[in-house]
Design a protein around this motif. Structure first.
Motif, short mmCIF file in Angstrom:
data_model
loop_
_atom_site.label_atom_id
_atom_site.label_comp_id
_atom_site.label_asym_id
_atom_site.label_seq_id
_atom_site.Cartn_x
_atom_site.Cartn_y
_atom_site.Cartn_z
N GLY A 117 -9.35 30.05 -25.62
CA GLY A 117 -10.54 29.84 -26.43
C GLY A 117 -11.31 28.60 -26.02
O GLY A 117 -12.55 28.63 -25.90
N TYR A 118 -10.61 27.50 -25.78
CA TYR A 118 -11.28 26.26 -25.36
C TYR A 118 -11.90 26.40 -23.97
O TYR A 118 -12.98 25.83 -23.70
N LEU A 123 -17.01 27.40 -20.89
CA LEU A 123 -17.79 28.30 -20.04
C LEU A 123 -19.11 28.69 -20.72
O LEU A 123 -20.17 28.67 -20.10
N PHE A 124 -19.04 29.07 -22.01
CA PHE A 124 -20.25 29.46 -22.73
C PHE A 124 -21.21 28.27 -22.87
O PHE A 124 -22.43 28.45 -22.82
N VAL A 127 -21.07 26.34 -18.24
CA VAL A 127 -21.13 27.10 -16.98
C VAL A 127 -22.14 28.23 -17.04
O VAL A 127 -23.06 28.32 -16.21
N PHE A 128 -22.01 29.12 -18.03
CA PHE A 128 -22.89 30.28 -18.10
C PHE A 128 -24.35 29.88 -18.32
O PHE A 128 -25.26 30.53 -17.81
N THR A 129 -24.57 28.82 -19.09
CA THR A 129 -25.95 28.38 -19.34
C THR A 129 -26.61 27.88 -18.06
O THR A 129 -27.81 28.13 -17.82
N ILE A 227 -11.36 31.73 -33.41
CA ILE A 227 -12.40 31.14 -34.24
C ILE A 227 -12.34 29.62 -34.17
O ILE A 227 -13.36 28.94 -34.01
N VAL A 228 -11.13 29.07 -34.28
CA VAL A 228 -10.95 27.61 -34.25
C VAL A 228 -11.43 27.04 -32.91
O VAL A 228 -12.12 26.02 -32.87
N ALA A 229 -11.06 27.68 -31.83
CA ALA A 229 -11.37 27.14 -30.50
C ALA A 229 -12.84 27.33 -30.11
O ALA A 229 -13.40 26.49 -29.40
N LEU A 230 -13.45 28.41 -30.55
CA LEU A 230 -14.80 28.74 -30.09
C LEU A 230 -15.90 28.23 -31.01
O LEU A 230 -16.87 27.62 -30.56
#
Length: 288
Positions: A117-118, A123-124, A127-129, A227-230
């Motif tokens: 998740g972390y 990445l979200f 990296v992806f941006t 949920i916690v990690a993201l």
């Protein structure tokens, strides 16, 4: 023979005691506290009966959490089973490096959910941006985890990516139980791949399909680590699952008794859904 049976019964006693101490007893304590107004601290509390249960059905935050969890669980369960079945069919074919690819696909299952998740959070966010900005792709240029409308999609992507691994292994085990003579006979009869799948493959792996559907739905309904990690339930409460609401409200919000009542309802809901799934899918197995 009687002495042997007695020995077997005594061997189950430690397991029964451990199950009662660490699972049954806490569940009974949770139900007891759900009938009180205890905030989780100190020893001062009073019995309020089923007041907490009544208030749950009038709480918008609880309703939103259930809506998100059900939506998430349905999408993830369907996606995991469709993709894992397709991957299993591909890995079951006679291709080179088949065992290597099986190991690669199973790798996500042995990784910690929080760590995954972390990693995807990074990445979200970063990296992806950057990729989206460099490639001129608007949809990738912003972090979807920061959007109330799209944040749940990011959680779904991570849950599906990691959940596929276990289901793929089970489907592979089911595919290997099908006699090759059935496929040889179908080829002689001129059956196509689509007819072969619906008439031979799918009916014979129906028990594995049942297990995967029930486990995927149960795990999705209990989503918490992702949920916690993201998103930690955000933005706002857009991705707050029932488990996350119970944790934050019960242990950090002074609503221990109130969220204990929520957990009792939550347990009943998961049990009912699992039982209905088993009955429906097992009946379909018998029809096939």
């Amino acid at each position: 023979m009687n002495k042997r049976l007695t020995a077997f019964y005594w061997m189950t006693v430690p397991a029964v005691l451990l199950f009662f101490i660490f699972l049954t007893l806490p569940a009974l304590q949770g139900f007891y506290y759900s009938l009180t107004n205890w905030n989780g601290f100190g020893h001062q509390y009073h019995f309020v009966g089923f007041k907490n249960y009544v208030n749950l059905f009038q709480d918008d935050n609880v309703g939103n959490a259930y809506w998100f969890t059900f939506k998430f669980a349905i999408v993830v369960t369907i996606a995991i089973n469709v993709l894992s079945l397709l991957i299993a069919l591909g890995l079951n074919a006679k291709i080179r490096f088949r065992n290597f690819f099986r190991g690669i696909y199973f790798l996500p299952n042995i990784l910690s959910v929080l760590i995954v998740g972390y990693i995807f959070n990074y990445l979200f966010s970063n990296v992806f941006t950057i990729w989206g900005q460099n490639l001129g792709i608007t949809s990738l240029s912003t972090n979807i985890l920061g959007s109330e409308q799209l944040a749940w999609v990011g959680v779904v992507i991570v849950a599906v990516w990691q959940g596929i691994a276990f289901n793929t292994i089970l489907y592979l085990a089911g595919l290997q139980t099908i006699p090759t003579s059935l496929y040889e006979a179908s080829n002689l009869d001129g059956a196509g791949k689509w007819r072969e799948f619906w008439s031979i493959t799918f009916p014979l792996i129906a028990p594995f399909f049942t297990i995967n559907m029930v486990l995927a739905m149960k795990n999705s309904l209990m989503v918490f680590d992702q949920i916690v990690a993201l998103t930690n339930g955000g933005p706002g409460r857009a991705t707050q699952s029932i488990s996350h609401l119970i944790y934050t409200g019960g242990f950090r919000g002074g609503e221990f008794a109130y969220q204990s009542a929520n957990s009792v309802i939550y347990f009943i809901v998961i049990a009912m859904i699992s039982i209905l799934q088993l009955r429906f899918l097992q009946r379909r197995e018998m029809d096939n």
